[in-house]
Design an enzyme around this catalytic site. Structure first.
Site, PDB file in Angstrom:
ATOM      1  N   SER A   1      -5.013   3.044   3.697  1.00 26.96           N
ATOM      2  CA  SER A   1      -5.126   2.194   2.432  1.00 26.96           C
ATOM      3  C   SER A   1      -5.064   0.687   2.850  1.00 26.96           C
ATOM      4  CB  SER A   1      -3.863   2.842   1.664  1.00 26.96           C
ATOM      5  OG  SER A   1      -3.858   1.963   0.158  1.00 26.96           O
TER       6      SER A   1
ATOM      7  N   GLY B   1      -5.633   7.315  -4.301  1.00 27.89           N
ATOM      8  CA  GLY B   1      -4.426   7.711  -5.042  1.00 27.89           C
ATOM      9  C   GLY B   1      -3.699   9.223  -4.398  1.00 27.89           C
TER      10      GLY B   1
ATOM     11  N   LYS C   1       0.701  -1.164  -0.045  1.00 30.99           N
ATOM     12  CA  LYS C   1      -0.112  -0.068  -0.063  1.00 30.99           C
ATOM     13  C   LYS C   1       0.874   1.121   0.063  1.00 30.99           C
ATOM     14  CE  LYS C   1      -3.195  -1.185  -0.774  1.00 30.99           C
ATOM     15  NZ  LYS C   1      -3.251  -2.137  -2.070  1.00 30.99           N
ATOM     16  N   SER C   2       2.118   1.003  -0.351  1.00 29.74           N
ATOM     17  CA  SER C   2       2.964   2.279  -0.551  1.00 29.74           C
ATOM     18  C   SER C   2       3.098   2.803  -2.148  1.00 29.74           C
ATOM     19  CB  SER C   2       4.284   2.005  -0.078  1.00 29.74           C
ATOM     20  OG  SER C   2       4.408   1.668   1.077  1.00 29.74           O
ATOM     21  N   GLY C   3       2.084   2.464  -3.137  1.00 26.78           N
ATOM     22  CA  GLY C   3       2.206   2.897  -4.111  1.00 26.78           C
ATOM     23  C   GLY C   3       2.982   2.070  -5.271  1.00 26.78           C
TER      24      GLY C   3
ATOM     25  N   ARG D   1      -7.705   2.971  -5.381  1.00 28.73           N
ATOM     26  CA  ARG D   1      -8.682   3.474  -4.419  1.00 28.73           C
ATOM     27  C   ARG D   1      -8.910   5.055  -4.773  1.00 28.73           C
ATOM     28  NH1 ARG D   1      -9.456   5.290   0.850  1.00 28.73           N
ATOM     29  NH2 ARG D   1      -7.261   5.806   0.938  1.00 28.73           N
TER      30      ARG D   1
ATOM     31  N   HIS E   1       7.932  -7.461  -1.390  1.00 25.97           N
ATOM     32  CA  HIS E   1       7.677  -6.432  -0.145  1.00 25.97           C
ATOM     33  C   HIS E   1       8.704  -7.104   0.932  1.00 25.97           C
ATOM     34  CE1 HIS E   1       4.076  -4.432  -1.618  1.00 25.97           C
ATOM     35  NE2 HIS E   1       3.462  -5.779  -1.686  1.00 25.97           N
TER      36      HIS E   1
HETATM   37  P1  A3P Z   1      -4.943   4.548  -1.699  1.00 16.76           P
HETATM   38  O1  A3P Z   1      -5.734   3.538  -0.970  1.00 16.76           O
HETATM   39  O2  A3P Z   1      -4.574   5.656  -0.833  1.00 16.76           O
HETATM   40  O3  A3P Z   1      -5.824   5.358  -2.588  1.00 16.76           O
HETATM   41  P2  A3P Z   1      -0.115  -0.502  -3.679  1.00 16.76           P
HETATM   42  O4  A3P Z   1      -0.117  -0.381  -5.297  1.00 16.76           O
HETATM   43  O5  A3P Z   1       1.294  -0.570  -2.846  1.00 16.76           O
HETATM   44  O6  A3P Z   1      -0.933  -1.544  -3.110  1.00 16.76           O
HETATM   45  O7  A3P Z   1      -0.587   1.010  -3.192  1.00 16.76           O
HETATM   46  C1  A3P Z   1      -2.025   1.112  -3.266  1.00 16.76           C
HETATM   47  C2  A3P Z   1      -1.975   2.608  -3.401  1.00 16.76           C
HETATM   48  O8  A3P Z   1      -1.579   3.336  -4.316  1.00 16.76           O
HETATM   49  C3  A3P Z   1      -3.587   3.137  -3.443  1.00 16.76           C
HETATM   50  O9  A3P Z   1      -3.601   4.221  -2.240  1.00 16.76           O
HETATM   51  C4  A3P Z   1      -3.697   3.371  -4.664  1.00 16.76           C
HETATM   52  O10 A3P Z   1      -4.660   4.131  -4.862  1.00 16.76           O
HETATM   53  C5  A3P Z   1      -2.326   4.229  -4.825  1.00 16.76           C
HETATM   54  N1  A3P Z   1      -2.333   4.058  -6.456  1.00 16.76           N
HETATM   55  C6  A3P Z   1      -2.390   3.053  -7.382  1.00 16.76           C
HETATM   56  N2  A3P Z   1      -2.094   3.402  -8.456  1.00 16.76           N
HETATM   57  C7  A3P Z   1      -1.542   4.693  -8.523  1.00 16.76           C
HETATM   58  C8  A3P Z   1      -1.165   5.792  -9.502  1.00 16.76           C
HETATM   59  N3  A3P Z   1      -1.095   5.501 -10.838  1.00 16.76           N
HETATM   60  N4  A3P Z   1      -0.795   7.025  -8.907  1.00 16.76           N
HETATM   61  C9  A3P Z   1      -0.765   7.164  -7.836  1.00 16.76           C
HETATM   62  N5  A3P Z   1      -1.310   6.429  -6.923  1.00 16.76           N
HETATM   63  C10 A3P Z   1      -1.686   5.039  -6.932  1.00 16.76           C
END
Ligand code: A3P
Length: 340
Positions: free
Chosen positions: A184, A302, A90-92, A300, A154
């Site tokens: 997240s 982002g 969940k770090s992006g 979700r 991870h």
């Molecule tokens: P949120 O739940 O805060 O929206 P991971 O990919 O490590 O599982 O992290 C998911 C998080 O990254 C989610 O955050 C998601 O919405 C966000 N995310 C996914 N794709 C993205 C993008 N292209 N740009 C920015 N954030 C993104």
């Protein structure tokens, strides 16, 4: 439903099915049984997303993740040319996978027919700890591998397979404000939780997180592990923050790509708005063993600072207190919002 081996097959000629046949299901089951026996001796806690989490080499895992970590530690052989994308969940990671896939394959694909338009980023970049579950032996002696392979993991730095540390390959670590990671994760877990489990309340989840019990946690030990090696080996380990990438995508993508020109197209292709609105990411699921997740759940909001909409003052205090205490003296800090 799409599973990764067939997709890999379509992108890497000769890959995929052949690898699965070589290893054999029987062997995988025996290995899994052995790993589960080891797990039964480990400390365990109530899981966020499954019945239990197990503590192994100081970090917390679901049984499925831990099997993958044990397998990678025993079998995975990195080469000097490989690139690893590391992060806590969940770090992006989805964003970073899309960006790096586009950067590393920039001469291979056209933007109008790019694989990111028809495949989810998780289908294009393999998660190291899922190799075991997809039953793909690595390396496959009969398959010529592309010179540079892109992997995601991870796994905490101290538990990485030895060959990753020894091979001098490059590692790109993405971290994110722990309060946004927590929110997240908490929202994501709603899609995963075993229906037989009593749902973990947000208060209980904060308590668990602050005790260090979260997927691949303690969160602070995960980020500090990579932070320290990025200071020690800056030429090998690049440490990136989600908030910085969001604030100035152009600067950071140029830095990653090392070239000008196509960066604007890459940023646009990989933007939250673009990826989350593609049919391939709005429909369908990803699967490994019992783990089935809708692709849309990886997109979700982002945003930076969404934690403000979910956490009470007490929860924020609890998370800030533990992070300040653990990061004290490290030089690592997190942004609570984007600078304007
Ligand atoms: P949120 O739940 O805060 O929206 P991971 O990919 O490590 O599982 O992290 C998911 C998080 O990254 C989610 O955050 C998601 O919405 C966000 N995310 C996914 N794709 C993205 C993008 N292209 N740009 C920015 N954030 C993104």
């Amino acid at each position: 439903m799409t599973s990764l081996p067939s997709l890999e097959k379509s992108l890497v000629p000769g890959d995929g099915e052949d690898r699965r046949e070589q290893e054999g299901e029987g062997h995988r089951h025996r290995t899994s049984k052995r790993y589960r026996e080891i797990m039964s001796t480990l400390p365990k806690e109530l899981g966020w997303t499954s019945d239990h989490m197990y503590q192994y080499q100081g970090f917390w895992y679901t049984s499925m993740n831990l099997e993958g970590v044990m397998w990678a530690q025993q079998h995975f052989k990195a080469t000097r040319l490989d690139v690893f994308l590391a992060s806590t969940p969940k770090s992006g990671t989805t964003w970073l996978k899309a960006l790096m896939f586009a950067i590393m394959n920039r001469t291979r694909f056209d933007f109008s027919t790019h694989p990111l338009l028809t495949f989810n980023p998780h289908e294009l970049v393999t998660l190291l700890e899922f190799y075991f579950h997809w039953n793909i032996p690595y390396p496959n002696p009969n398959t010529p591998l592309p010179e540079t392979q892109l992997f995601q993991t991870h796994i905490p730095f101290t538990s990485l397979p030895e060959s990753i540390v020894d091979s001098q390959c490059r590692i790109l670590y993405l971290c994110r404000n722990p309060k946004d990671v927590f929110v997240s994760m908490y929202c994501f877990k709603e899609n995963l939780t075993d229906i037989n489990l009593a749902p973990l309340s947000i208060e209980e989840a904060v308590e668990q997180f602050c005790k260090g019990v979260s997927l691949f946690g303690p969160f602070w030990d995960h980020v500090l592990g990579y932070w320290k090696v990025s200071l020690e080996w800056p030429e090998r380990v690049l440490f990136l923050k989600y908030e910085d990438l969001k604030q100035d995508s152009l600067f950071h993508v140029k830095r990653l790509a090392g070239k000008k020109g196509i960066v604007h197209e890459i940023i646009k292709l990989c933007s939250f708005e673009n990826l989350s609105n593609l049919k391939v990411n709005k429909t369908g699921v990803l699967q490994a063993c019992d783990f089935i997740i809708e692709k849309k759940k990886f997109f979700r909001k982002g945003e930076v600072g969404d934690w403000k909409n979910h956490l009470t003052t007490e929860m924020v205090d609890c998370l800030n207190r533990i992070m300040n205490q653990k990061l004290d003296g490290s030089g690592l800090t997190f942004h609570d919002s984007l600078e304007t």
